[in-house]
Write a protein that holds these residues in place. Structure first.
Motif, PDB file in Angstrom:
ATOM      1  N   TYR A  50       3.510  -1.237  -4.383  1.00 31.14           N
ATOM      2  CA  TYR A  50       4.781  -1.968  -4.344  1.00 31.14           C
ATOM      3  C   TYR A  50       5.906  -1.075  -3.818  1.00 31.14           C
ATOM      4  CZ  TYR A  50       9.033  -4.252  -5.969  1.00 31.14           C
ATOM      5  OH  TYR A  50      10.286  -4.811  -6.030  1.00 31.14           O
ATOM      6  N   GLN A  51       6.037   0.125  -4.400  1.00 22.81           N
ATOM      7  CA  GLN A  51       7.096   1.040  -3.991  1.00 22.81           C
ATOM      8  C   GLN A  51       6.949   1.447  -2.522  1.00 22.81           C
ATOM      9  OE1 GLN A  51       9.708   1.737  -5.714  1.00 22.81           O
ATOM     10  NE2 GLN A  51       9.064   0.799  -7.629  1.00 22.81           N
ATOM     11  N   ARG A  52       5.731   1.670  -2.093  1.00 20.65           N
ATOM     12  CA  ARG A  52       5.501   2.072  -0.702  1.00 20.65           C
ATOM     13  C   ARG A  52       5.891   0.955   0.265  1.00 20.65           C
ATOM     14  NH1 ARG A  52       3.293   5.785   2.380  1.00 20.65           N
ATOM     15  NH2 ARG A  52       2.425   5.156   4.394  1.00 20.65           N
ATOM     16  N   ILE A  53       5.506  -0.278  -0.065  1.00 22.36           N
ATOM     17  CA  ILE A  53       5.824  -1.401   0.820  1.00 22.36           C
ATOM     18  C   ILE A  53       7.333  -1.611   0.909  1.00 22.36           C
ATOM     19  CG2 ILE A  53       5.640  -3.909   1.081  1.00 22.36           C
ATOM     20  CD1 ILE A  53       2.789  -3.703   0.017  1.00 22.36           C
ATOM     21  N   ILE A  54       8.018  -1.546  -0.221  1.00 19.66           N
ATOM     22  CA  ILE A  54       9.477  -1.723  -0.217  1.00 19.66           C
ATOM     23  C   ILE A  54      10.134  -0.637   0.632  1.00 19.66           C
ATOM     24  CG2 ILE A  54      11.555  -1.781  -1.647  1.00 19.66           C
ATOM     25  CD1 ILE A  54       9.626  -4.222  -1.835  1.00 19.66           C
ATOM     26  N   TYR A  55       9.641   0.593   0.513  1.00 25.02           N
ATOM     27  CA  TYR A  55      10.167   1.685   1.331  1.00 25.02           C
ATOM     28  C   TYR A  55       9.909   1.436   2.813  1.00 25.02           C
ATOM     29  CZ  TYR A  55      10.770   6.338   3.345  1.00 25.02           C
ATOM     30  OH  TYR A  55      11.168   7.393   4.143  1.00 25.02           O
ATOM     31  N   SER A  56       8.699   0.979   3.145  1.00 31.86           N
ATOM     32  CA  SER A  56       8.345   0.724   4.550  1.00 31.86           C
ATOM     33  C   SER A  56       9.210  -0.365   5.160  1.00 31.86           C
ATOM     34  CB  SER A  56       6.863   0.325   4.656  1.00 31.86           C
ATOM     35  OG  SER A  56       6.027   1.383   4.269  1.00 31.86           O
ATOM     36  N   VAL A  57       9.513  -1.393   4.368  1.00 25.82           N
ATOM     37  CA  VAL A  57      10.382  -2.476   4.847  1.00 25.82           C
ATOM     38  C   VAL A  57      11.786  -1.943   5.119  1.00 25.82           C
ATOM     39  CG1 VAL A  57      11.518  -4.643   4.207  1.00 25.82           C
ATOM     40  CG2 VAL A  57       9.090  -4.314   3.720  1.00 25.82           C
ATOM     41  N   ALA A  58      12.311  -1.139   4.187  1.00 19.51           N
ATOM     42  CA  ALA A  58      13.648  -0.573   4.358  1.00 19.51           C
ATOM     43  C   ALA A  58      13.697   0.365   5.567  1.00 19.51           C
ATOM     44  CB  ALA A  58      14.064   0.177   3.090  1.00 19.51           C
ATOM     45  N   GLU A  59      12.642   1.158   5.728  1.00 18.37           N
ATOM     46  CA  GLU A  59      12.567   2.085   6.862  1.00 18.37           C
ATOM     47  C   GLU A  59      12.547   1.324   8.182  1.00 18.37           C
ATOM     48  OE1 GLU A  59       9.974   6.054   7.935  1.00 18.37           O
ATOM     49  OE2 GLU A  59       8.891   4.292   7.223  1.00 18.37           O
ATOM     50  N   ARG A  60      11.775   0.242   8.237  1.00 14.70           N
ATOM     51  CA  ARG A  60      11.701  -0.569   9.458  1.00 14.70           C
ATOM     52  C   ARG A  60      13.054  -1.208   9.764  1.00 14.70           C
ATOM     53  NH1 ARG A  60      11.144  -6.047  10.218  1.00 14.70           N
ATOM     54  NH2 ARG A  60      10.292  -6.670  12.258  1.00 14.70           N
ATOM     55  N   ASP A  61      13.706  -1.734   8.740  1.00 13.07           N
ATOM     56  CA  ASP A  61      15.011  -2.360   8.940  1.00 13.07           C
ATOM     57  C   ASP A  61      16.041  -1.356   9.461  1.00 13.07           C
ATOM     58  OD1 ASP A  61      13.985  -4.744   8.090  1.00 13.07           O
ATOM     59  OD2 ASP A  61      14.845  -4.649   6.067  1.00 13.07           O
ATOM     60  N   LEU A  62      15.992  -0.124   8.945  1.00 14.66           N
ATOM     61  CA  LEU A  62      16.921   0.911   9.394  1.00 14.66           C
ATOM     62  C   LEU A  62      16.680   1.251  10.861  1.00 14.66           C
ATOM     63  CD1 LEU A  62      19.116   3.017   8.853  1.00 14.66           C
ATOM     64  CD2 LEU A  62      17.308   4.561   8.026  1.00 14.66           C
ATOM     65  N   GLU A  63      15.418   1.412  11.244  1.00 13.30           N
ATOM     66  CA  GLU A  63      15.084   1.729  12.629  1.00 13.30           C
ATOM     67  C   GLU A  63      15.537   0.629  13.579  1.00 13.30           C
ATOM     68  OE1 GLU A  63      13.805   4.550  13.949  1.00 13.30           O
ATOM     69  OE2 GLU A  63      14.017   5.398  11.934  1.00 13.30           O
ATOM     70  N   ARG A  64      15.342  -0.612  13.175  1.00 22.35           N
ATOM     71  CA  ARG A  64      15.765  -1.736  14.004  1.00 22.35           C
ATOM     72  C   ARG A  64      17.279  -1.793  14.128  1.00 22.35           C
ATOM     73  NH1 ARG A  64      12.238  -5.766  15.212  1.00 22.35           N
ATOM     74  NH2 ARG A  64      13.865  -7.354  15.082  1.00 22.35           N
ATOM     75  N   SER A  65      17.955  -1.443  13.041  1.00 23.39           N
ATOM     76  CA  SER A  65      19.423  -1.429  13.062  1.00 23.39           C
ATOM     77  C   SER A  65      19.949  -0.359  14.018  1.00 23.39           C
ATOM     78  CB  SER A  65      19.955  -1.177  11.647  1.00 23.39           C
ATOM     79  OG  SER A  65      21.358  -1.098  11.646  1.00 23.39           O
ATOM     80  N   LYS A  66      19.304   0.803  14.008  1.00 24.55           N
ATOM     81  CA  LYS A  66      19.715   1.884  14.901  1.00 24.55           C
ATOM     82  C   LYS A  66      19.525   1.509  16.365  1.00 24.55           C
ATOM     83  CE  LYS A  66      18.833   5.783  11.773  1.00 24.55           C
ATOM     84  NZ  LYS A  66      17.964   6.968  11.536  1.00 24.55           N
ATOM     85  N   LYS A  67      18.496   0.724  16.615  1.00 24.17           N
ATOM     86  CA  LYS A  67      18.219   0.300  17.990  1.00 24.17           C
ATOM     87  C   LYS A  67      18.954  -0.990  18.350  1.00 24.17           C
ATOM     88  CE  LYS A  67      13.637   2.452  17.978  1.00 24.17           C
ATOM     89  NZ  LYS A  67      12.174   2.220  18.033  1.00 24.17           N
ATOM     90  N   ARG A  68      19.794  -1.455  17.402  1.00 20.80           N
ATOM     91  CA  ARG A  68      20.597  -2.670  17.585  1.00 20.80           C
ATOM     92  C   ARG A  68      19.730  -3.896  17.856  1.00 20.80           C
ATOM     93  NH1 ARG A  68      25.809  -0.454  21.138  1.00 20.80           N
ATOM     94  NH2 ARG A  68      26.364   1.223  19.690  1.00 20.80           N
TER      95      ARG A  68
END
Length: 229
Positions: A50-68
């Motif tokens: 659970y913790q790993r998946i939540i982290y992976s989702v947050a990490e993906r969202d951050l990367e997408r935000s950086k790339k606009r």
């Protein structure tokens, strides 16, 4: 009967749905499990996944935000697979048999997602519900290697997993679905085994639709004993 039953479903409602479902899989006191199901860990810890998946989702969202990059957030963080055998078999798989079956199924999942064995192992949870109709549960994160693995819910992977399940059961306990005879025929096209599978699916659906009354925290997930493959 051509195949043993394989149920594939996306785990909906994002983090809350994931927490509910993982908790359901390990909850010995749930009405579907109490006094009729022995829950046996095979691989992974529910809370850690659970913790790993939540982290992976947050990490993906951050990367997408950086790339606009815009777009909708994913509503399902993981995929559930349930591999079920009927109750009137001459022999049920042992713990060792289920582990060997799991290895074959993971090979198929790996082939479709293209991730390494180590990456896949970090993103799965597996346990056995040993009861009249025993079944193996596998939960797989949809985000691996920082990308969403849409292959996990395609029809093609389910077809492949059915064939893999057939082969693995035949390899371990020498049983084929062609030799299965239903307990009781309800109609020409709806036997007792199928009826039980519908009940299993419906009960899982009902559970996933319920929301936890308390705020979602890691304590909503009961920890399981880590196994090894």
């Amino acid at each position: 009967m051509k195949n043993w039953t394989v149920i594939s479903k996306p785990i909906k409602e994002q983090a809350r749905g994931l927490a509910n479902y993982l908790n359901y899989l390990i909850n010995t006191e749930h009405k579907n499990h109490k006094n009729k199901t022995k829950i046996i860990p095979v691989f992974g810890v529910a809370d850690k996944l659970y913790q790993r998946i939540i982290y992976s989702v947050a990490e993906r969202d951050l990367e997408r935000s950086k790339k606009r990059k815009g777009g909708r957030a994913i509503s399902s963080y993981a995929q559930s697979y349930v591999f079920t055998l009927p109750e009137n078999l001459p022999k049920h798989p042992s713990y060792s048999d289920w582990k060997n079956i799991s290895v074959e199924l993971l090979k198929t999942i790996q082939a479709f997602t293209g991730v390494s064995p180590d990456e896949l192992k970090k993103n799965i949870f597996i346990n056995i519900h040993d009861q009249k109709n025993p079944h193996l549960n596998i939960v797989v994160s949809k985000i691996m290697d920082k990308s969403v693995k849409t292959e996990l819910q395609k029809k093609s992977i389910v077809t492949a997993l059915k064939k893999t399940f057939n082969f693995a059961v035949m390899q371990t306990i020498k049983l084929s679905p062609e030799n299965y005879k239903p307990l009781k025929k309800r109609s020409k096209r709806y036997d007792e085994y199928q009826y039980q599978q519908k009940k299993l699916t419906d009960s899982c659906d009902d559970f996933l639709l319920k929301k936890l009354a308390s705020p979602l925290t890691k304590n909503n997930i009961q920890q399981n004993v880590k196994g090894e493959i």
